[in-house]
Motif scaffolding. Structure first.
Motif, short mmCIF file in Angstrom:
data_model
loop_
_atom_site.label_atom_id
_atom_site.label_comp_id
_atom_site.label_asym_id
_atom_site.label_seq_id
_atom_site.Cartn_x
_atom_site.Cartn_y
_atom_site.Cartn_z
N GLU A 154 0.81 -1.35 0.00
CA GLU A 154 0.12 -0.08 0.06
C GLU A 154 0.93 1.25 -0.11
OE1 GLU A 154 -3.82 2.09 2.25
OE2 GLU A 154 -3.13 0.03 2.98
N ALA A 155 1.91 1.39 0.81
CA ALA A 155 2.59 2.58 0.93
C ALA A 155 3.28 2.76 -0.39
CB ALA A 155 3.66 2.52 2.24
N SER A 156 3.96 1.93 -0.92
CA SER A 156 4.76 1.91 -2.06
C SER A 156 4.02 2.28 -3.16
CB SER A 156 5.98 1.09 -2.45
OG SER A 156 5.11 -0.30 -2.66
N ASP A 157 2.67 1.70 -3.41
CA ASP A 157 1.76 1.80 -4.58
C ASP A 157 1.38 3.39 -4.57
OD1 ASP A 157 2.30 -0.89 -5.29
OD2 ASP A 157 0.28 -1.38 -4.68
N LYS A 158 0.95 3.67 -3.33
CA LYS A 158 0.27 5.09 -3.08
C LYS A 158 1.41 6.00 -3.58
CE LYS A 158 -3.43 4.45 0.03
NZ LYS A 158 -4.29 4.86 1.30
N GLN A 208 4.17 5.62 -5.63
CA GLN A 208 4.28 5.52 -7.31
C GLN A 208 3.02 6.28 -7.76
OE1 GLN A 208 6.92 4.11 -8.78
NE2 GLN A 208 5.99 5.45 -10.14
N ILE A 209 1.78 6.05 -7.45
CA ILE A 209 0.84 6.64 -8.02
C ILE A 209 0.75 8.56 -7.92
CG2 ILE A 209 -1.70 7.26 -7.86
CD1 ILE A 209 -1.93 3.98 -7.21
N THR A 210 1.42 8.66 -6.47
CA THR A 210 1.52 10.21 -6.37
C THR A 210 2.55 10.75 -7.18
OG1 THR A 210 0.96 10.01 -3.82
CG2 THR A 210 2.15 11.74 -4.54
N LYS A 211 3.46 9.78 -7.40
CA LYS A 211 4.63 10.51 -8.21
C LYS A 211 4.32 10.78 -9.82
CE LYS A 211 8.73 8.74 -5.75
NZ LYS A 211 9.76 7.56 -5.93
N GLU A 254 -4.65 16.82 -3.70
CA GLU A 254 -5.47 16.75 -4.75
C GLU A 254 -5.96 15.10 -5.08
OE1 GLU A 254 -5.87 20.44 -7.50
OE2 GLU A 254 -3.71 19.32 -7.67
N LEU A 255 -5.23 14.30 -4.46
CA LEU A 255 -5.45 12.77 -4.88
C LEU A 255 -6.25 11.98 -3.92
CD1 LEU A 255 -1.95 11.74 -6.18
CD2 LEU A 255 -4.20 11.57 -7.52
N LEU A 256 -7.07 11.05 -4.41
CA LEU A 256 -7.54 10.26 -3.24
C LEU A 256 -7.45 8.84 -3.93
CD1 LEU A 256 -9.40 9.68 -0.86
CD2 LEU A 256 -11.30 9.81 -2.23
N ILE A 257 -6.55 8.09 -3.11
CA ILE A 257 -6.41 6.73 -3.57
C ILE A 257 -6.80 5.56 -3.04
CG2 ILE A 257 -4.16 5.16 -4.23
CD1 ILE A 257 -2.51 7.79 -4.51
N THR A 258 -7.33 4.69 -3.35
CA THR A 258 -8.22 3.56 -2.52
C THR A 258 -8.05 2.36 -3.35
OG1 THR A 258 -9.98 3.09 -1.30
CG2 THR A 258 -10.28 4.18 -3.16
#
Length: 141
Positions: free
Chosen positions: A39-43, A45-48, A59-63
């Motif tokens: 979860e931490a590394s996936d979030k 990566q998506i944030t980057k 501005e991001l909501l990741i779930t």
């Protein structure tokens, strides 16, 4: 007949268990992933990925939770929805989505993509995701 239907839980037994949309105030982009590997590394990566598109982490909501389209469409601040390896029908979207192409549904833009790890592990997919999907939409040609 009616008594027979209501005698068991079959009418409500197979309904999906949707979650309500967490507070979306100020969130522009909703990212739903099929499931997190880490979860931490996936979030991260998506944030980057989205920071390269000039989208701030705030501005991001990741779930990885399934949220019904009705709840998503009612969130005014959400403008774009990305489904990473998520079947649109699983959140009650009954439109044909073509991978890596934005589709406007009401006031929202939605995009279907492969799983995050699939994209990041394939140079061609990664390049296509950036050059053919994200960059033209967020940055311009």
């Amino acid at each position: 007949m009616i008594q027979h239907l209501f005698a068991s839980d079959t009418l409500v037994h197979n309904l999906p268990n949707f979650n309500s949309l967490p507070t979306a105030e100020g969130r522009r982009v909703l990212v739903i992933v099929d499931q997190f590997v880490d979860e931490a590394s996936d979030k991260e990566q998506i944030t980057k990925i989205f920071q390269a598109c000039k989208i701030t982490p705030e501005e991001l909501l990741i779930t990885d939770e399934r949220i019904a389209w009705q709840n998503i469409s009612g969130a005014e601040s959400i403008k774009e929805v990305f489904l990473f390896n998520v079947d649109p029908k699983s959140i009650h979207i009954h439109y044909t989505l073509f991978p890596y192409k934005m589709l406007g549904i009401g006031q929202k833009q939605i995009m279907l993509t492969d799983a995050l790890r699939t994209i990041m592990g394939n140079a061609q997919l990664k390049g296509d995701f950036w050059n053919k999907a994200l960059k033209p939409y967020y940055i311009g040609k």
